[in-house]
Enzyme design. Sequence first.
Site, PDB file in Angstrom:
ATOM      1  N   ASP A  11       4.529   9.380  -4.402  1.00  0.00           N
ATOM      2  CA  ASP A  11       5.345  10.132  -3.449  1.00  0.00           C
ATOM      3  C   ASP A  11       6.141  11.174  -4.247  1.00  0.00           C
ATOM      4  O   ASP A  11       6.061  11.219  -5.468  1.00  0.00           O
ATOM      5  CB  ASP A  11       6.249   9.195  -2.646  1.00  0.00           C
ATOM      6  CG  ASP A  11       7.297   8.523  -3.517  1.00  0.00           C
ATOM      7  OD1 ASP A  11       7.337   8.783  -4.740  1.00  0.00           O
ATOM      8  OD2 ASP A  11       8.082   7.725  -2.988  1.00  0.00           O
ATOM      9  N   SER A  12       6.910  12.001  -3.568  1.00  0.00           N
ATOM     10  CA  SER A  12       7.595  13.096  -4.261  1.00  0.00           C
ATOM     11  C   SER A  12       8.961  12.681  -4.771  1.00  0.00           C
ATOM     12  O   SER A  12       9.588  13.405  -5.528  1.00  0.00           O
ATOM     13  CB  SER A  12       7.777  14.264  -3.303  1.00  0.00           C
ATOM     14  OG  SER A  12       8.650  13.870  -2.254  1.00  0.00           O
ATOM     15  N   GLY A  13       9.441  11.536  -4.349  1.00  0.00           N
ATOM     16  CA  GLY A  13      10.796  11.120  -4.697  1.00  0.00           C
ATOM     17  C   GLY A  13      11.801  11.465  -3.614  1.00  0.00           C
ATOM     18  O   GLY A  13      12.915  10.952  -3.605  1.00  0.00           O
ATOM     19  N   GLY A  14      11.399  12.338  -2.692  1.00  0.00           N
ATOM     20  CA  GLY A  14      12.320  12.805  -1.655  1.00  0.00           C
ATOM     21  C   GLY A  14      12.881  11.690  -0.793  1.00  0.00           C
ATOM     22  O   GLY A  14      14.088  11.592  -0.600  1.00  0.00           O
ATOM     23  N   ASP A  37       9.737  16.828   0.422  1.00  0.00           N
ATOM     24  CA  ASP A  37      10.045  17.172   1.805  1.00  0.00           C
ATOM     25  C   ASP A  37      11.442  16.660   2.142  1.00  0.00           C
ATOM     26  O   ASP A  37      12.007  15.863   1.406  1.00  0.00           O
ATOM     27  CB  ASP A  37       9.024  16.546   2.774  1.00  0.00           C
ATOM     28  CG  ASP A  37       9.066  15.022   2.739  1.00  0.00           C
ATOM     29  OD1 ASP A  37       9.292  14.467   1.647  1.00  0.00           O
ATOM     30  OD2 ASP A  37       8.866  14.389   3.788  1.00  0.00           O
ATOM     31  N   GLN A  53       6.819  17.240   9.181  1.00  0.00           N
ATOM     32  CA  GLN A  53       8.045  16.633   9.704  1.00  0.00           C
ATOM     33  C   GLN A  53       8.221  17.069  11.165  1.00  0.00           C
ATOM     34  O   GLN A  53       7.272  17.522  11.784  1.00  0.00           O
ATOM     35  CB  GLN A  53       9.243  17.045   8.839  1.00  0.00           C
ATOM     36  CG  GLN A  53       9.250  16.395   7.453  1.00  0.00           C
ATOM     37  CD  GLN A  53       9.610  14.903   7.500  1.00  0.00           C
ATOM     38  OE1 GLN A  53      10.096  14.402   8.515  1.00  0.00           O
ATOM     39  NE2 GLN A  53       9.372  14.199   6.401  1.00  0.00           N
ATOM     40  N   GLY A  73       8.555  11.021   8.108  1.00  0.00           N
ATOM     41  CA  GLY A  73       9.680  10.941   9.029  1.00  0.00           C
ATOM     42  C   GLY A  73       9.449  10.047  10.230  1.00  0.00           C
ATOM     43  O   GLY A  73      10.183  10.120  11.217  1.00  0.00           O
ATOM     44  N   ASP A 132       0.620   3.464   3.611  1.00  0.00           N
ATOM     45  CA  ASP A 132       1.283   2.667   2.582  1.00  0.00           C
ATOM     46  C   ASP A 132       2.451   1.969   3.259  1.00  0.00           C
ATOM     47  O   ASP A 132       2.992   2.486   4.240  1.00  0.00           O
ATOM     48  CB  ASP A 132       1.849   3.549   1.452  1.00  0.00           C
ATOM     49  CG  ASP A 132       3.150   4.216   1.856  1.00  0.00           C
ATOM     50  OD1 ASP A 132       3.085   5.171   2.657  1.00  0.00           O
ATOM     51  OD2 ASP A 132       4.221   3.778   1.422  1.00  0.00           O
ATOM     52  N   CYS A 163      -8.708 -16.833   6.441  1.00  0.00           N
ATOM     53  CA  CYS A 163      -8.449 -15.885   5.345  1.00  0.00           C
ATOM     54  C   CYS A 163      -9.232 -16.283   4.097  1.00  0.00           C
ATOM     55  O   CYS A 163      -9.337 -17.445   3.749  1.00  0.00           O
ATOM     56  CB  CYS A 163      -6.961 -15.833   5.054  1.00  0.00           C
ATOM     57  SG  CYS A 163      -6.526 -14.704   3.715  1.00  0.00           S
ATOM     58  N   CYS A 204      -8.460 -15.347   0.992  1.00  0.00           N
ATOM     59  CA  CYS A 204      -7.695 -15.132  -0.231  1.00  0.00           C
ATOM     60  C   CYS A 204      -7.523 -16.416  -1.050  1.00  0.00           C
ATOM     61  O   CYS A 204      -7.677 -17.528  -0.543  1.00  0.00           O
ATOM     62  CB  CYS A 204      -6.344 -14.483   0.072  1.00  0.00           C
ATOM     63  SG  CYS A 204      -5.021 -15.637   0.466  1.00  0.00           S
ATOM     64  N   CYS A 206      -5.039 -18.972   0.450  1.00  0.00           N
ATOM     65  CA  CYS A 206      -5.514 -19.766   1.585  1.00  0.00           C
ATOM     66  C   CYS A 206      -6.640 -20.721   1.196  1.00  0.00           C
ATOM     67  O   CYS A 206      -6.832 -21.739   1.847  1.00  0.00           O
ATOM     68  CB  CYS A 206      -5.963 -18.845   2.711  1.00  0.00           C
ATOM     69  SG  CYS A 206      -4.565 -17.994   3.464  1.00  0.00           S
ATOM     70  N   HIS A 223      -1.621 -13.137  -0.294  1.00  0.00           N
ATOM     71  CA  HIS A 223      -2.149 -13.401   1.047  1.00  0.00           C
ATOM     72  C   HIS A 223      -1.878 -12.228   1.991  1.00  0.00           C
ATOM     73  O   HIS A 223      -2.775 -11.762   2.697  1.00  0.00           O
ATOM     74  CB  HIS A 223      -1.559 -14.682   1.637  1.00  0.00           C
ATOM     75  CG  HIS A 223      -1.809 -14.773   3.108  1.00  0.00           C
ATOM     76  ND1 HIS A 223      -3.053 -15.085   3.632  1.00  0.00           N
ATOM     77  CD2 HIS A 223      -1.004 -14.488   4.175  1.00  0.00           C
ATOM     78  CE1 HIS A 223      -2.995 -15.005   4.950  1.00  0.00           C
ATOM     79  NE2 HIS A 223      -1.772 -14.653   5.308  1.00  0.00           N
TER      80      HIS A 223
HETATM   81 ZN   LIG Z   1      -4.818 -15.818   2.735  1.00  0.00          ZN
END
Ligand SMILES: [Zn+2]
Length: 385
Positions: free
Chosen positions: A92-95, A146, A200, A227, A277, A315, A317, A320, A346
Site C-alpha cells: 500500500d502507499s502508507g496513506g 491517496d 475515492q 475509502g 486484502d 476444511c 487445513c 482442522c 485455518h
Molecule cells: Zn481449517
Amino acid sequence: MHSFGFTVLAQQGAARRGELRTAHGVVQTPAFMAVGTRGAVKAVTHRDLRDLGAEIILGNTYHLYLKPGDAAIARLGGLHRFIGWDGPILTDSGGYQIFSLADRRRITDAGAEFRSHLDGSKHLLTPESAADIQSRLGADIAMVLDECTAFPATPDVAARSLERTARWAARARTRHLAIAAGETDVVPSTPGQAQFGIVQGGVHEALRRVSAEATVAIGFEGYAIGGLSVGEPVDVMYDIVGRTTPHLPEAQPRYLMGTGMPDDLVESVARGIDMFDCVLPTRNARNGQLLTREGPLNIRNARYADDDAPVDAACRCYTCRHFSRAYLRHLASTGEMLGATLGSMHNLCFYLDIMEAMRKAIEFGSFEEFRQNFHRTFSRQPLTR
Ligand SMILES: [Zn+2]
C-alpha cells in the site's frame, strides 16, 4: 522475468475469472491477499502460506518505511529477499495508516505530514516519496498515495478529497514512470513494477464516477477502490462497488482495499472485483473467532470445552485435520501462541478456499448458484452451537 499483465479468462455477469502476471509470478483471480504488515503475516510462516495456496501477500509501506526503512531493505536485496517470500507482493502507499493517526498528522497539497507512532519523529510522505519508497521495497504492485475519505463525509468534503487524490495520482504516476525510465536516483528493487490508481469519493455515486474517470484518464496498470469498509453499512458498500466498477477498464485488474468478511468478498466478486486484502482472517483468529461454512464461532466459548470435532469438518487445513475445537479452546484460554498460529492458518485457508471456489464457479458458469448457496449457509452472526 514477466512483465505485468492481466487477462480475463472467463466472465459470468460482472464476475471475472482472471490471471495476473507479475515480475514474481502469476496470481489467479479473484484473489485474496494475506496482510503482512511489517513483512510478516502475523503468526504464520511463509511456508504455511504457500501450502495454503496463497499466491500474493501485502506489505504496509508506512510500517516498513519507519522500520527497518526502505533504504535498509533495498540494501538487503529488496522486500522479497529480505522477508524470504519469492512470490508477488503488493504494497500500500502508507496513506491509510497515516490517515488513521488522526491528531498526529496534517494533510496539505504537498503530502501527508505525520509523527511516527514509534518515536514521535516528524516525516513528510508525498506522492513522489511514496513511489520512491515502494520502488526501493520492490513491490510487484505499488499503490499511489491517496487521501482516504472518512465516513460519514459530506459531498463537499468527499469532493475535495477526491480532487486531491487525483492531483496526487498524477504526480505519483509521473514519478513512477521517471523511476522506471532510470531518470531518478532511485534504483528499483523489482524491475517491471506495476502501479495502481485509487478511486475515492465516499458513498456518493456521482463522485465515485468522477474519481474513476479522473484516475483512468491518468492511466495505471490497475485500479483500486479505496475509502470503503470504513464504517458504512454493508449494503451501501456493495452498492458503491457495483456502481464504481462499470467505470473502470474491463481489461485491467480491480482491487477493493481492506475488505472484508467472507460474504463481502462474494458480493464484491459478483460486482466485478478481482483482488482483496483484509486483516480480518488473522486478526479475528488471534481474538478466537474462527470461520466455518455456517458462520464464525468464538472458540473461547465454554460450549467447546468438550467438543472433539474440528473447527470445520469440511476444511482441508492442517488445523482442522489434526486438532479439535476443545484443544483450540484450551490454547486460546491459556494464551498459548500456537493458538494464534493454528487459528490464523485455518481462517486464511477458509478465505483462500472461498476464492478458489469462486474462480471455479465462474469458469463453470455456476457463480450465481455458488453465491446463493453461500448465503443460504453462511451467517455473519457467531454460531450459538
Ligand atoms: Zn481449517
